[in-house]
Scaffold this motif. Structure first.
Motif, short mmCIF file in Angstrom:
data_model
loop_
_atom_site.label_atom_id
_atom_site.label_comp_id
_atom_site.label_asym_id
_atom_site.label_seq_id
_atom_site.Cartn_x
_atom_site.Cartn_y
_atom_site.Cartn_z
N SER A 33 37.27 50.55 41.95
CA SER A 33 38.38 51.27 42.56
C SER A 33 38.00 51.85 43.92
O SER A 33 38.79 52.57 44.53
CB SER A 33 38.89 52.38 41.63
N THR A 103 38.31 47.16 31.91
CA THR A 103 39.09 47.57 33.09
C THR A 103 40.14 46.51 33.37
O THR A 103 40.05 45.37 32.91
CB THR A 103 38.19 47.71 34.33
N SER A 104 41.13 46.90 34.15
CA SER A 104 42.19 45.95 34.50
C SER A 104 41.66 44.84 35.40
O SER A 104 42.14 43.71 35.35
CB SER A 104 43.36 46.67 35.18
N PHE A 107 39.98 42.39 33.05
CA PHE A 107 41.01 41.71 32.26
C PHE A 107 41.73 40.67 33.10
O PHE A 107 42.00 39.56 32.63
CB PHE A 107 42.01 42.73 31.70
N THR A 108 42.03 40.99 34.35
CA THR A 108 42.69 40.02 35.24
C THR A 108 41.79 38.82 35.49
O THR A 108 42.26 37.67 35.47
CB THR A 108 43.08 40.69 36.57
#
Length: 135
Positions: A33, A103-104, A107-108
């Motif tokens: 992030s 985490t996103s 996952f992506t």
């Protein structure tokens, strides 16, 4: 044989290097992030790009190359699909078992690996269907 190496291993390795602290971040701060830069738009809105966004864009670029590679019809494409499946399984196992991978961004990347596997097999089956003659 080097062309059979699935390129989605690159974002996988980069993410794991980030988890291991190879980029100088501490475990308490989310590396993905971290803001790389921001631009104020003419509308007044602010566009910001994070390291996680850059990693996902890298994964999408690699996915494009993998789909182009899957249009080859040779014996090496079978090995390529098998290795791509192993990369997806590695993503899935790490997502389920490693807390830093929940985490996103990860996952992506895992979904990009799944699309690579599904698209690779679909394109290969479609291309193989064109090569079959029933005469």
């Amino acid at each position: 044989m080097l062309t059979s190496v699935p390129l989605l291993i690159i974002p996988f390795i980069l993410y794991n290097l980030g988890l291991a602290g190879a980029f100088g971040e501490t475990a308490t701060r989310d590396l993905w992030s971290s803001e790389l830069f921001f631009v104020t738009m003419m509308s007044g809105g602010v566009f910001s790009l994070t390291l996680g966004d850059l990693l996902v864009m890298t994964g999408l670029l690699v996915l494009f190359v993998e789909i182009v590679k899957s249009t080859r019809t040779s014996n090496a494409s079978v090995v390529d699909h098998l290795l791509s499946t192993f990369v997806f399984v590695a993503f899935l196992v790490e997502f389920l078992l490693v807390s830093g991978a929940a985490t996103s961004v990860f996952f992506t990347l895992m979904m990009i690996a799944l699309i690579d596997v599904l698209a690779g097999f679909s394109v290969s089956l479609r291309a193989a269907g064109r090569d079959v003659n029933f005469s």
